[in-house]
Design an enzyme around this catalytic site. Structure first.
Site, PDB file in Angstrom:
ATOM      1  N   CYS A  69      28.342  42.105  70.461  1.00 29.96           N
ATOM      2  CA  CYS A  69      27.549  42.018  71.755  1.00 29.96           C
ATOM      3  C   CYS A  69      26.402  42.128  71.579  1.00 29.96           C
ATOM      4  O   CYS A  69      25.783  42.393  70.453  1.00 29.96           O
ATOM      5  CB  CYS A  69      28.058  43.182  72.620  1.00 29.96           C
ATOM      6  N   GLY A  75      27.551  36.986  71.596  1.00 29.17           N
ATOM      7  CA  GLY A  75      28.714  36.936  72.790  1.00 29.17           C
ATOM      8  C   GLY A  75      28.834  36.236  73.576  1.00 29.17           C
ATOM      9  O   GLY A  75      27.845  35.880  74.420  1.00 29.17           O
ATOM     10  N   ASN A  97      26.938  48.026  72.256  1.00 25.78           N
ATOM     11  CA  ASN A  97      27.309  47.118  71.242  1.00 25.78           C
ATOM     12  C   ASN A  97      27.730  47.884  69.929  1.00 25.78           C
ATOM     13  O   ASN A  97      27.096  48.904  69.801  1.00 25.78           O
ATOM     14  CB  ASN A  97      25.784  46.213  70.713  1.00 25.78           C
ATOM     15  N   GLY A  98      29.172  47.587  69.607  1.00 31.42           N
ATOM     16  CA  GLY A  98      29.494  48.311  68.555  1.00 31.42           C
ATOM     17  C   GLY A  98      31.155  48.816  69.098  1.00 31.42           C
ATOM     18  O   GLY A  98      31.598  48.549  70.127  1.00 31.42           O
ATOM     19  N   TYR A 144      26.086  36.651  58.316  1.00 36.67           N
ATOM     20  CA  TYR A 144      26.425  35.836  59.296  1.00 36.67           C
ATOM     21  C   TYR A 144      26.043  35.985  60.651  1.00 36.67           C
ATOM     22  O   TYR A 144      25.561  35.141  61.193  1.00 36.67           O
ATOM     23  CB  TYR A 144      28.092  35.961  59.172  1.00 36.67           C
TER      24      TYR A 144
HETATM   25  P1  AMP Z   1      37.412  30.259  58.066  1.00 34.61           P
HETATM   26  O1  AMP Z   1      37.225  29.026  57.026  1.00 34.61           O
HETATM   27  O2  AMP Z   1      38.535  29.842  59.139  1.00 34.61           O
HETATM   28  O3  AMP Z   1      37.890  31.366  57.246  1.00 34.61           O
HETATM   29  O4  AMP Z   1      36.147  30.332  58.885  1.00 34.61           O
HETATM   30  C1  AMP Z   1      34.976  30.748  58.384  1.00 34.61           C
HETATM   31  C2  AMP Z   1      33.838  30.572  59.151  1.00 34.61           C
HETATM   32  O5  AMP Z   1      33.876  31.492  60.329  1.00 34.61           O
HETATM   33  C3  AMP Z   1      32.333  30.977  58.330  1.00 34.61           C
HETATM   34  O6  AMP Z   1      31.917  29.912  58.310  1.00 34.61           O
HETATM   35  C4  AMP Z   1      31.914  31.818  59.441  1.00 34.61           C
HETATM   36  O7  AMP Z   1      30.683  30.987  59.569  1.00 34.61           O
HETATM   37  C5  AMP Z   1      32.839  31.906  60.567  1.00 34.61           C
HETATM   38  N1  AMP Z   1      33.063  33.399  60.973  1.00 34.61           N
HETATM   39  C6  AMP Z   1      32.554  34.375  59.996  1.00 34.61           C
HETATM   40  N2  AMP Z   1      32.956  35.680  60.686  1.00 34.61           N
HETATM   41  C7  AMP Z   1      33.368  35.444  61.845  1.00 34.61           C
HETATM   42  C8  AMP Z   1      34.108  35.987  62.947  1.00 34.61           C
HETATM   43  N3  AMP Z   1      34.026  37.270  62.872  1.00 34.61           N
HETATM   44  N4  AMP Z   1      34.546  35.442  63.920  1.00 34.61           N
HETATM   45  C9  AMP Z   1      34.624  34.005  63.970  1.00 34.61           C
HETATM   46  N5  AMP Z   1      33.862  33.357  63.096  1.00 34.61           N
HETATM   47  C10 AMP Z   1      33.552  34.162  61.758  1.00 34.61           C
END
Ligand code: AMP
Length: 461
Positions: A2, A28, A102-103, A247
């Site tokens: 969030c 979010g 947030n958390g 990320y």
């Molecule tokens: P995948 O190949 O389906 O595992 O997607 C990886 C991508 O999802 C990475 O490039 C990240 O940019 C993105 N990502 C990382 N963490 C999350 C997360 N918690 N929720 C959604 N997307 C994420």
């Protein structure tokens, strides 16, 4: 995940909160809300969707008052429903309590259970409601002690922005999991998850809220106290979320005192040193892989190319085309440039692999666009453990690297080679010492007891 924001002592409080939330939208996208205090009245506007869709000019104008807090939500606990939109507001005889959180708390199950047995009635499934109950029950004589007492009962991750009467309050858990900073704009004080929100409203960054600190902002005055240490677990240590740097946070923000963009670039440089690739071009998966790919290219001298273009106008919904366009949802977001990729040995730099499903589609598209070889390098170690502190990682079962070897993942995504940055390399690339971070998603070293209900199921295969 969030994003949270608060401002005290500004006549345009709601408009600035709206802008702050706009800057924090990446934290979010599910819902957004703003609560304003106007004299003794509280005014609220909330809704499901993006900040730009939830608020109209009329809504902002109707939110009068010089004290406001706002929230953008990405549900990790609690269901995705209008009841759970934050900020959370309750009237209590002591005062009106408004909470933006947030958390994830790790003892919410126990706290809720205890309070329900004692007769409390909960209306939402959010952690924030538990915090409101603790604040309302606290029997200390003054506000500061009351808050410190309530917060010292929480375990897990929280960065909070609260409105209590005329006070704006900011707090961070003692582990320092989620970011929260303090800024100043003319005579007003501002709290925000990330500094990019301060930049947009042209507020000056003052400092981060420290782990375990509570700041009380009473118009132009700031007072700081610590969450009472005697009640805290002796094992507590700093545990800032390393995935915020990898990320989650915006690259133009400074979090935990350091810039995110520069940190991602240095992860890319370290990755190139550890896992070189004999290729013609380095490319990111836009946008999240951009900065590590740039660092990778700088370090190894292989040219950086943008091999895929992102469509910035993709909303949450669109009219689905008929079945003959396969993988439409993914394709509409990113389109490869054939003239860049054709005949090339390509190394894709990705920030992380979670389930592996989008990576698989990207590799396939790049190959179909004529690339001769497709290699993948990932700027963090394999994600093997779920997060209980606010990052939306699936259960262990769904994290591809927790069930399978790297070679298996390579074959699954269809790359010619796949290598990940090592844990030591990742920590080396960070701007802070290694004991500053939570790395549980990589090595299972959880700094707290696991949440009772969630913990077990999430860790099972
Ligand atoms: P995948 O190949 O389906 O595992 O997607 C990886 C991508 O999802 C990475 O490039 C990240 O940019 C993105 N990502 C990382 N963490 C999350 C997360 N918690 N929720 C959604 N997307 C994420």
């Amino acid at each position: 995940m969030c994003g949270i924001f608060g401002i005290s002592n500004h006549k345009e409080a709601a408009r600035l909160t709206y802008l702050g939330l706009y800057a924090l939208q990446h934290r979010g996208e599910e819902s957004a809300g703003i609560v304003v205090r106007h004299g003794k009245k509280i005014e609220i506007h909330k809704g499901m969707g993006l900040v730009g869709d939830v608020f109209t000019e009329r809504d902002i104008k109707s939110l009068r008052g010089d004290l406001a807090i706002g929230h953008v939500r990405y549900s990790t606990t609690g269901s995705s429903s209008t009841k759970n939109i934050q900020p959370y507001f309750v009237r209590h005889k002591k005062d009106k309590i408004v909470i933006a959180h947030n958390g994830n708390l790790t003892n919410s199950f126990e706290l809720r259970n205890e309070m329900e047995q004692d007769g409390s009635i909960f209306q939402t499934t959010m952690d924030s409601e538990i915090i409101a109950h603790l604040l309302a029950r606290s029997r200390k004589s003054d506000t500061e002690e009351n808050i410190a007492n309530a917060l010292s009962q929480l375990e897990g991750a929280y960065s909070l922005v609260l409105m209590l009467g005329e006070l704006l309050i900011g707090a961070r858990d003692i582990y320092g999991w989620r970011p929260l900073c303090l800024g100043r704009l003319d005579g007003a004080y501002v709290l925000a998850s990330e500094t990019c929100a301060l930049d947009l409203i042209q507020a000056q960054y003052i400092r981060d809220i420290e782990p375990g600190e509570i700041v009380f902002i009473d118009k132009g005055n700031v007072k700081s106290i610590n969450i009472s240490p005697e009640t805290l677990s002796p094992k507590a240590r700093l545990a800032s979320c390393i995935f915020e740097y990898i990320y989650f946070a915006r690259p133009d923000s400074n979090i935990f005192g350091h810039n995110v963009y520069k940190t991602r670039k240095s992860l890319g440089r370290q990755l190139a040193r550890e896992c070189p690739a004999d290729c013609d071009i380095v490319m990111p998966i836009p946008d999240s892989g951009n900065y590590a790919a740039l660092g990778f290219s700088k370090e190894c001298g292989i040219p950086f190319e943008v091999g895929m273009i992102r469509n910035h106008y993709v909303g949450r919904t669109f009219i689905q085309p008929s079945q003959f366009i396969r993988d439409f949802r993914v394709k509409v977001k990113l389109n490869p440039i054939r003239d860049v990729l054709k005949g090339k040995r390509v190394v894709i730099v990705e920030d992380s692999i979670v389930r592996g499903t989008t990576s698989k589609i990207r590799v396939k598209t790049i190959r179909e666009s004529g690339a001769k070889e497709v290699h993948m390098r990932v700027s963090c170690p394999p994600l093997r453990f779920p997060c209980f502190y606010g990052i939306d990682f699936p259960t262990k079962k769904e994290l591809i690297a927790s069930r399978h070897s790297i070679d298996w993942v390579r074959d699954f995504i269809g790359a010619d080679s796949l290598e990940y940055l090592s844990l030591e390399g990742m920590l080396k690339a960070m701007p802070l010492p290694k004991n500053h971070f939570c790395t549980a998603c990589f090595n299972g070293d959880y700094p707290t007891k696991l949440p009772k209900k969630l913990g077990k199921g999430a860790l099972e295969y």
